[in-house]
Scaffold this motif. Structure first.
Motif, PDB file in Angstrom:
ATOM      1  N   LEU A   1       0.905  -1.261  -0.033  1.00 34.91           N
ATOM      2  CA  LEU A   1       0.009   0.051   0.075  1.00 34.91           C
ATOM      3  C   LEU A   1       0.814   1.360   0.041  1.00 34.91           C
ATOM      4  N   ILE A   2       0.942   2.057  -1.003  1.00 34.90           N
ATOM      5  CA  ILE A   2       1.474   3.273  -1.193  1.00 34.90           C
ATOM      6  C   ILE A   2       0.546   4.321  -0.939  1.00 34.90           C
ATOM      7  N   GLU A   3       1.317   5.340  -0.073  1.00 30.60           N
ATOM      8  CA  GLU A   3       0.394   6.640   0.090  1.00 30.60           C
ATOM      9  C   GLU A   3       1.269   7.907  -0.079  1.00 30.60           C
ATOM     10  N   VAL A   4       0.839   8.615  -0.743  1.00 30.03           N
ATOM     11  CA  VAL A   4       1.697  10.123  -1.010  1.00 30.03           C
ATOM     12  C   VAL A   4       0.797  11.274  -0.464  1.00 30.03           C
ATOM     13  N   THR A   5       1.627  12.312   0.260  1.00 30.23           N
ATOM     14  CA  THR A   5       1.105  13.439   0.689  1.00 30.23           C
ATOM     15  C   THR A   5       1.667  14.514   0.310  1.00 30.23           C
ATOM     16  N   PRO A   6       1.370  15.796   0.181  1.00 30.58           N
ATOM     17  CA  PRO A   6       2.186  16.883  -0.327  1.00 30.58           C
ATOM     18  C   PRO A   6       2.985  17.463   0.905  1.00 30.58           C
ATOM     19  N   LEU A   7       4.217  18.032   0.724  1.00 33.84           N
ATOM     20  CA  LEU A   7       5.001  18.801   1.548  1.00 33.84           C
ATOM     21  C   LEU A   7       4.758  20.185   1.427  1.00 33.84           C
TER      22      LEU A   7
END
Length: 262
Positions: free
Chosen positions: A126-132
């Protein structure tokens, strides 16, 4: 707790990811959730977070993933990445894990590890991406959390994960009876980190042939939602190609549907 020898693993990995920390928890809700929250708080140094037991692990499409100490290896890797194209990261991750675990392991698009020729599930990603939101970021840089669950030991008598009833359960001790969760972590962590860093610079361009060698769907009849056809491998961007009965080729993108052999 199990003996994880995190110091030795850290010495191997930290030169590739400066500032990396390795943490082992006896129990948590979800290693992905913990690292996503860290990224949102600006605590974005690379981290490998392992939990002996997860109470609320998550799989694809929101499916639950439970784990008990020693029965499965559950961990997440969090770090900042800025690939030119994010498409196919889960494929690169799955390939790295499969190659580290041996020839018996196949890949089921988009993010499952199966026993080859057996259609039983060994693990998932499971890959999750969030902005910085910090200054000085590279163009397109994001905080990415890569979670993996790998079955190590045989299933308890009453499995909690409903997905085990749909695909069957496989574990690494079936062909390496003495293998432990810490040993699996030491086997896969280095190849995983190197694969992720290589993906950042190269994408999927060099991985198609290696993926095809482990593709458990290629040439088989599959069903994806209302579509039934023959799986024809990956396209350049990592989507799954399925040819229907009329000969039309459809490109399926990760997250759209669940694909299963007929």
């Amino acid at each position: 707790m199990l003996h994880w020898d995190a110091e030795t693993l850290w010495q191997d990995l930290e030169p590739q990811a400066p500032g990396l920390s390795i943490e082992v928890l006896a129990e948590t809700d979800s290693t992905n959730t913990r690292l996503i929250e860290r990224g949102r708080q600006g605590l974005d140094a690379p981290c490998l977070l392992v939990a002996e037991r997860q109470r609320a692990g998550r799989g694809r499409l929101g499916r639950p993933w439970w784990s008990q100490p020693g029965q499965a290896l559950t961990f997440s890797l969090g770090l900042k990445l800025a690939p030119a194209d994010w498409s196919g990261l889960s494929l690169a991750v799955g390939l790295a894990l499969a190659e580290a675990l041996g020839d018996r392991i196949g890949l089921k698009w988009p993010n499952d590890l199966w026993l080859r020729g057996d259609d039983r599930k060994l693990g998932g990603i499971l890959i999750e991406v969030t902005p910085l939101a910090e200054p000085g970021l590279r163009p397109g840089e994001r905080w990415v959390v890569i979670g993996a669950g790998l079955n190590v030991a045989p299933l308890p008598e009453t499995p909690q994960d409903p997905d085990t009833f749909r695909t069957g359960y496989a574990c690494l001790q079936e062909f390496e009876p003495a293998l432990t969760a810490p040993q699996v972590l030491h086997r896969v962590a280095g190849p995983l980190l190197r694969a992720v860093l290589a993906f950042e610079s190269e994408g999927l361009s060099t991985l198609h042939a290696r993926y095809a060698a482990r593709d458990v769907l290629a040439g088989r009849s599959v069903q994806a939602g209302a579509l039934t056809g023959v799986a024809c491998g990956l396209s350049a961007d990592g989507s799954l190609q399925v040819r229907d009965a009329l000969g039309a080729l459809h490109a399926l993108h990760s997250g759209e549907v669940s694909v299963r052999p007929c």
